[in-house]
Design a protein around this motif. Sequence first.
Motif, short mmCIF file in Angstrom:
data_model
loop_
_atom_site.label_atom_id
_atom_site.label_comp_id
_atom_site.label_asym_id
_atom_site.label_seq_id
_atom_site.Cartn_x
_atom_site.Cartn_y
_atom_site.Cartn_z
N THR A 288 0.82 -1.22 0.00
CA THR A 288 0.00 0.00 0.00
C THR A 288 0.84 1.26 0.00
N ALA B 46 -10.32 -5.62 0.00
CA ALA B 46 -9.34 -4.99 -0.89
C ALA B 46 -9.86 -3.66 -1.42
N PHE B 47 -11.15 -3.62 -1.76
CA PHE B 47 -11.74 -2.37 -2.24
C PHE B 47 -11.76 -1.31 -1.14
N ALA C 57 -8.34 -0.02 -0.74
CA ALA C 57 -7.99 0.80 -1.90
C ALA C 57 -8.57 2.21 -1.76
N THR D 258 -6.51 4.08 1.09
CA THR D 258 -5.15 4.47 0.70
C THR D 258 -5.13 5.40 -0.50
N ALA D 259 -6.20 5.42 -1.29
CA ALA D 259 -6.29 6.44 -2.34
C ALA D 259 -6.44 7.82 -1.70
N ARG E 257 -1.09 2.34 -7.82
CA ARG E 257 -0.11 1.33 -7.43
C ARG E 257 0.04 0.36 -8.59
N SER F 4 4.23 -2.90 -6.07
CA SER F 4 3.32 -3.58 -5.14
C SER F 4 3.23 -5.06 -5.47
N TYR G 64 -6.29 -5.57 -5.11
CA TYR G 64 -5.95 -4.21 -4.69
C TYR G 64 -5.28 -3.44 -5.83
N VAL G 65 -4.28 -4.08 -6.47
CA VAL G 65 -3.57 -3.41 -7.56
C VAL G 65 -4.49 -3.22 -8.78
N ILE H 131 -7.63 -2.66 -8.78
CA ILE H 131 -8.52 -1.53 -8.50
C ILE H 131 -7.80 -0.20 -8.66
N LEU H 132 -6.61 -0.08 -8.05
CA LEU H 132 -5.93 1.22 -8.03
C LEU H 132 -5.22 1.53 -9.33
#
Length: 457
Positions: free
Chosen positions: A124, A293-294, A297, A300-301, A332, A336, A359-360, A362-363
């Motif tokens: 993250t 994970a969402f 995300a 951390t966004a 990310r 990551s 996670y990755v 999504i971001l």
Amino acid sequence: MHSAVFLIEFGAIILGLGLLGRLAGRFSFSPIPLYLLAGLAFGKGGLLPLGTSEEFVAIGAEIGVILLLLMLGLEYTASDLVSNLKTQYPAGLVDFALNALPGAAAALLLGWGPVAAVVLAGVTWISSSGVIAKVLGDLGRLGNRETPVILSILVLEDLAMAVYLPIITALLAGVGLAAGSATLAIALGVAGAVLFVAVRYGRLISRFVSSDDPEKLLLVVLGLTLLVAGVAQQLQVSAAVGAFLVGIALSGEVADGAHALLSPLRDLFAAVFFVFFGLHTDPASIPPVLLPAFALAVVTALTKIATGHWAARRAGIGVKGRWRAGGTLVARGEFSIVIAGLAVTAGVQPQLGPFATAYVLILVVIGPLTARYTEPIAAYLLRGRRRKPQASEDASVREPETTPVRESGPEPVRESGPEPVRESGAGLVHEAGSGPVREAGSGPVRVPEPGSASDRV
């Protein structure tokens, strides 16, 4: 027959990656999520699992990580890293606190243990330099005032990898505190020595590696990188850190020439690395971790936006530039996945790989959108907040029109004299402000007493 099947499988992978890259380029977004999805499709539980070529893909993926870090090191000189470390370290500390700690907290809340917490903190924390560089170029912001702030944060994150990766390597290897401390001391010593040599003798190193023949330059740089990465891996410092330090040591024309020659190889093996990561992730394991994970995300966004905003404000950038800096840092990507890949290979936590993949994904999709739309959305919301106080202020200004306020001071003077006098019977009737006295029959005319209101006029 075995070699024929291998060539068919590997050729199909490379061709598929090329087509996916063209598709991503047509719609102007990063191909990383498509590469990950391709790995999910060809991995265990996917649509078409691979057989004979998986071992070669694993080797190609390791080379891809080494080339990613080498090319990253070629982007900077040792003096750039030292100057950024001196001037921008507060932004690096804020970046770590706001973005690494949420990942560690999420792993602990999920019950994954301290080692997985350290791994997820790195997942993250580190933004995607490749995605961000592409977004800045696509949006035409390379010359903006906030861009040096963004690059400084990325440089600090990349420099922190030289310390973070040895820690992760020692933790994943299961070594004790003493051995882990020794590994970290070796890593810091090697990194410091390389930086010192690069600053003092960078020209000599570049002159030794330099060659007018592109073929010889490619072979020397690639061979040196793989050799140093292997030695670093043997010392449990991490092959990626060794490659990164080689890139820092090279500068000038050698760095430019090596960058141009190695870029196609980097892109090829990096794509293979993302496919390899997807190969080791079962698609059926992603839905159970998709919701956390969402949520992580989203959190951390927002923390990355806050980090960029704070760093840009500290550098004296305007309000719009602050929001643009924050939105650009959200993505990310490759690093990551590199960090999560180390944990997946070590078998730390079975759910960590699917979680990092979701996670990755999504971001890396949201990142270019936040880079483009964070500033206008923030401007719209701030305008809405300014309108509300203005409306209440206007209402308070209009209030005296409906509720008159009596002014202080003496009573207003009446020009008409005393109150009207009505005498019984026939006599005089005098009304205020009515002009001359009207007689109502006979009788004396009443004259106001001295000092009355009519005298004061």
